[in-house]
Design an enzyme around this catalytic site. Structure first.
Site, PDB file in Angstrom:
ATOM      1  N   GLU A  25       0.837  -1.200   0.000  1.00 28.91           N
ATOM      2  CA  GLU A  25       0.000   0.000   0.000  1.00 28.91           C
ATOM      3  C   GLU A  25       0.869   1.247   0.000  1.00 28.91           C
ATOM      4  O   GLU A  25       0.388   2.349   0.091  1.00 28.91           O
ATOM      5  CB  GLU A  25      -0.969   0.008   1.179  1.00 28.91           C
ATOM      6  CG  GLU A  25      -0.337   0.103   2.558  1.00 28.91           C
ATOM      7  CD  GLU A  25      -0.700   1.384   3.296  1.00 28.91           C
ATOM      8  OE1 GLU A  25       0.197   2.243   3.353  1.00 28.91           O
ATOM      9  OE2 GLU A  25      -1.827   1.511   3.786  1.00 28.91           O
ATOM     10  N   CYS A  83      -3.623  -4.819   3.370  1.00 28.35           N
ATOM     11  CA  CYS A  83      -2.635  -5.716   3.972  1.00 28.35           C
ATOM     12  C   CYS A  83      -2.590  -7.110   3.344  1.00 28.35           C
ATOM     13  O   CYS A  83      -1.817  -7.953   3.794  1.00 28.35           O
ATOM     14  CB  CYS A  83      -2.859  -5.835   5.472  1.00 28.35           C
ATOM     15  SG  CYS A  83      -2.624  -4.267   6.324  1.00 28.35           S
ATOM     16  N   HIS A 120      -3.125 -12.709   9.775  1.00 25.92           N
ATOM     17  CA  HIS A 120      -2.705 -11.299   9.677  1.00 25.92           C
ATOM     18  C   HIS A 120      -2.686 -10.711  11.086  1.00 25.92           C
ATOM     19  O   HIS A 120      -3.558 -11.007  11.900  1.00 25.92           O
ATOM     20  CB  HIS A 120      -3.682 -10.535   8.789  1.00 25.92           C
ATOM     21  CG  HIS A 120      -3.441  -9.056   8.792  1.00 25.92           C
ATOM     22  ND1 HIS A 120      -2.219  -8.518   8.483  1.00 25.92           N
ATOM     23  CD2 HIS A 120      -4.264  -8.001   9.087  1.00 25.92           C
ATOM     24  CE1 HIS A 120      -2.295  -7.191   8.578  1.00 25.92           C
ATOM     25  NE2 HIS A 120      -3.525  -6.858   8.949  1.00 25.92           N
TER      26      HIS A 120
END
Lengths: 138, 354, 384
Positions: B88, B120, B243
């Protein structure tokens, strides 16, 4: 003042700046960071592409406290003189360390880092720097 | 993603041949950020986070991580047919990160290159795409890289966690020397606006508590359940990597799924380096590979805001034993650190405006 | 045999001349040559290093010729970094010896005060290879600092053996009306001034300055036809080059180009080093004073600091260096510097150096460098 980083210039040198691709004299061993057909040391015309290794030893260093245009925000930064196994010497940025950690003779490894950027809208220049070794020798 | 027949989305013949992580050496303590904003430091999301220095960005981080993946694989860069970089924080809005990374690595021009963006999970998207290219026979090897130098708005909750780091997987066909077979890959995505950054904006916006239940947990758990629906059982996994936007979330998700914390713990790095965004779940995977044994299975589920999760199952192979030591371990990169104060953090991240 | 003479010299105070342009500096300095008559010039050489960058002005040959009312005279701009002035003098010397010119006007002019501090650092590094060094923010001061560090380490010297040279330069400049910095300083001041690149301190470097200097050269054939008050023979001039990066040379602490140029210039009139009593050297960084003096043989390797401490380079010593303060204290208006050096030797050999006068000097010499010795120019002058 005129632009410091011109795209064609930077592009032309990218293999040297990214990978230390050099032109080596097959007669005397001198290296050139630019494509050449005449050795700058012995004038031989037997010159071939080569690559400098990723490891080198520190000979000496200093710190740039008065930076030139485009490096204002990086100051102070370290630059050093390094020597490769074959005796070739190169002046390069030294990163990821404080000056106090540097002693002549220590081993350094090549990384590629952001060298500078031409303002907010211009080119970003990447190239070699050296740092104290963190990778394993294999 | 619906399974077409019994075999899919199980993969066969695709394996990780190299992996590499890179974490910049600067750290800023969450308590230091809290000090600046007068926030009590009793409930901070992480202990500290990694910060890239002025000479590092997604290009340099991706290139270094990928160089370690290549070093572990021990292959010539010219055999790499794809370089996908998920991030990103691509340095250019228009101008690929991947082409710079490939030139730095000495990969010849005959390869596919694309920059990916999916908050992400941009890095794990790259893993899926490269795996598909390898499985189809279009390429022999491909690099899937997740790298970020994430920015949180000063004083925002994300400022404590938005970190810098990168992980690369070098993926090729299964066979001798493979580090881990990639057995399974599937994705679960919805339109869920929990976090975004509009064009030309410097910092992202987020939905605060909306980023929890309907966003992170819904997608992680839905993707993990797909894996189970497709035939795996939780007992088959020796490690589970989710994550990790903060230290709590991966453990909370595991608890909801009935996964013991000890299977999650080996892959949690967030407390010490923060959320490395596109590299976050892959960093957990790299840390697990650093300590896993042949035959063990790893479930990895990424999460990207906006929103979606990619689920993968890896089976560790013999190759891990020889190759692990050929590049820095995640723990070594975590230990290589220098703490900086908030002022130097602002300088390093270019947040000082003139 | 045809000879070359200097029949007039003019120089302006080195300073930040905010109100002056290249054109006005040039007209002022040439005005100072009015004692030379008739005003018949065969060729003009204009030394300038950075006009096209700082003043957006190239083609200074024609521009300057017009400024001084000499449009029509062949004119050429000479650039050799910090040695531009000396290079222009050499070009003038060669033009006269070739027989193609009898009178040559050499003007050095530079306006550095138009640059920001960061631009000054950038520009002062332009004589080094940009594609190898400049692009990565390696400044010339940083290179000089590394030479400095290697020097101190090799000869195991304290920093004062280098840092005392600026003290000497400021002492000399304190009596020089045209010097940029006429204050005296001390070793303590030098060593406590801000670090530029360790070990190099600010008082061991130069600062941006504006200036202009000019000399008129003429041939031995033309000399009888020219009215002049003073004359000095330009007895020898030579130049040499070296590997550009000091660290690619066999010995980074040896300025071979300077040595070659100096001895070749001395050899033309058959002089020996010992006859030179006034020596202008290129001390853009303190360490260069040590390296020049050792490279050209005035001091043994590593011994120039001690020699200086013992007074060898001051009034009453073997040779007086930088009698008006040198680059350090008279100032270093880059492309004009070499012409300043020549004008200063002219003043010394004609007995017009005022409080800076070296008594009984019959011969003087100058050494001018581009970069860190990649180009070197030497000129030797003899009482007229």
């Amino acid at each position: 003042m005129h632009a410091v980083f011109r795209p064609p210039v930077n592009w032309r040198h990218r293999r040297f700046r990214y990978r230390l691709v050099v032109w080596r004299c097959l007669n005397c061993g001198a290296v050139h960071h630019y494509a050449t057909s005449i050795c700058r040391r012995c004038r031989s015309n037997r010159v071939a592409e080569d690559k400098l290794p990723d490891r080198a030893r520190l000979i000496t260093y200093t710190v740039v406290k008065n930076p030139p245009v485009a490096f204002e925000k990086q100051a102070p930064y370290i630059v050093g003189l390094v020597e490769f196994e074959d005796g070739t010497r190169l002046v390069a940025g030294i990163t990821d360390c404080d000056p106090e950690e540097l002693k002549p003779g220590i081993e350094l490894e090549k990384v590629v880092r952001k060298i500078a950027e031409d303002g907010e809208s211009g080119l970003i220049v990447y190239g070699y720097k050296f740092r104290p070794v963190i990778t394993r020798s294999h | 993603m619906g399974a077409i027949g019994d075999e899919l989305p199980r993969l066969s013949g695709v394996a990780v041949h190299g992996y590499g992580a890179y974490i910049p050496m600067f750290r800023v303590k969450a308590s230091e950020i809290a000090r600046v904003w007068g926030v009590p430091d009793s409930e901070l999301p992480v202990l500290e986070k990694s910060v890239n220095s002025l000479d590092e960005d997604t290009v340099t981080i991706a290139a270094e991580a990928a160089s370690y993946a290549i070093a572990r694989a021990g292959i010539e860069p010219d055999r790499i047919g794809a370089v996908y970089v998920g991030s990103e924080s691509h340095p250019y809005a228009v101008k690929p990160t991947g082409t710079i990374v490939a030139d730095v690595l000495g990969i010849n021009s005959r390869h596919l290159s694309a920059d990916l963006e999916f908050a992400c999970k941009a890095g794990t998207e790259a893993v899926e795409l490269v795996s598909g290219l390898v499985a189809s026979g279009m390429i022999e090897y491909g690099l899937a890289i997740g790298a970020d130098t994430a920015q949180g708005r000063p004083r925002d909750a994300l400022e404590y966690t938005a970190a810098a780091g990168g992980v690369a997987l070098l993926i090729g066909k299964s066979g001798d020397g493979a580090i881990a077979d990639l057995e399974y890959a599937a994705s679960y995505v919805t339109d869920t606006p929990d976090f975004w950054r509009r064009s030309h904006e410097r910092y992202p916006m987020h939905g605060s508590r909306f980023t929890g239940a309907p966003a992170y947990f819904h997608h992680i758990i839905s993707a993990a359940k797909m894996v189970l629906e497709d035939g795996y059982s939780l007992d088959e996994f020796d490690y589970v990597v989710f994550h990790q936007p903060n230290t709590k979330f991966p453990y909370a998700a595991a608890k909801m799924l009935g996964i013991p914390a000890k299977k999650v713990e080996p892959g949690v790095v967030c407390n010490l380096i923060g959320n490395t965004y596109a590299a976050s779940s892959m960093m957990g995977l790299a840390k697990v590979l650093d300590q896993s044994k042949p035959g063990e299975r790893i479930l990895m589920v990424s999460y990207g805001s906006g929103a979606g999760s990619d689920a993968f199952v890896f089976r560790v192979r013999e190759g891990i034993l020889d190759k692990r030591g050929k590049a820095p371990l995640v723990s070594e990169l975590i230990e290589r650190k220098r703490h900086i104060d908030y002022a130097l953090y602002l300088k390093a991240r270019g947040k000082i405006r003139e | 045999m045809r000879k070359v003479y200097i029949v007039g010299a003019s120089l302006l105070k080195v300073d930040e001349q905010w109100n002056q342009s290249i054109d006005s500096l040039v007209t002022q300095v040439v005005d100072g040559l009015s004692e030379v008559r008739p005003w018949k010039i065969d060729a003009i050489y204009v030394a300038n290093a950075l006009g096209e960058i700082l003043q957006s002005q190239a083609n200074l040959g024609a521009i300057v010729a017009e400024d001084i009312g000499l449009a029509g005279v062949p004119a050429l701009r000479v650039e050799a970094g910090g040695a531009s002035g000396a290079a222009a003098l050499l070009a003038g010397y060669q033009a006269i010896l070739s027989g193609l010119a009898d009178t040559v006007l050499v003007i050095g002019v530079e306006k550095l005060s138009d640059a920001t501090p960061e631009e000054s650092v950038f520009l002062s590094s332009l004589s080094e290879r940009y594609d190898l060094l400049g692009f990565q923010g390696v400044t010339e001061a940083a290179l000089a600092a590394m030479m400095y560090r290697l020097y101190l380490e090799r000869y195991e010297l304290p920093q004062e053996m280098v840092a005392q040279f600026p003290v000497l330069m400021h002492e000399h400049a304190s009596k020089a009306p045209h010097a940029q910095y006429q204050f005296k300083t001390t070793l303590e001041n030098v060593l406590s001034s801000p670090v530029v690149s360790p070990p190099l301190r600010r008082l061991e470097t130069t600062a941006p300055a504006d200036g202009a200097a000019a000399v008129i050269l003429c041939s031995s054939d033309a000399l009888p036809t020219i009215q002049h008050e003073q004359v000095v023979e330009l007895a020898g001039a030579a130049s040499s080059t070296d590997i550009v990066s000091p660290f690619d040379r066999e010995d980074p602490l040896k300025l071979s180009a300077a040595a070659r140029a100096f001895y070749e210039a001395l050899a033309r009139p058959g002089l020996s080093r010992e006859q030179i009593k006034v020596l202008e050297i290129h001390d853009s960084y303190s360490i260069l004073a040590n390296l020049i003096l050792e490279s050209i043989g005035y001091s043994a390797e590593g011994a120039s600091g001690l020699d200086a401490k013992n007074g060898m380079f001051d009034y009453g010593g073997k040779v007086v260096i930088n009698t008006f303060g040198g680059l350090k204290a008279r100032g270093h208006p880059l492309g004009a510097t070499g012409v300043y050096q020549a004008a200063e030797i002219f003043l010394q050999l004609t007995g017009r150096a005022g409080a800076c006068q070296v008594d009984g000097a019959k011969y003087g010499a100058m050494i001018s460098l581009a970069g860190l010795g990649s180009s070197a120019y030497a000129l030797v002058m003899k009482e007229g």
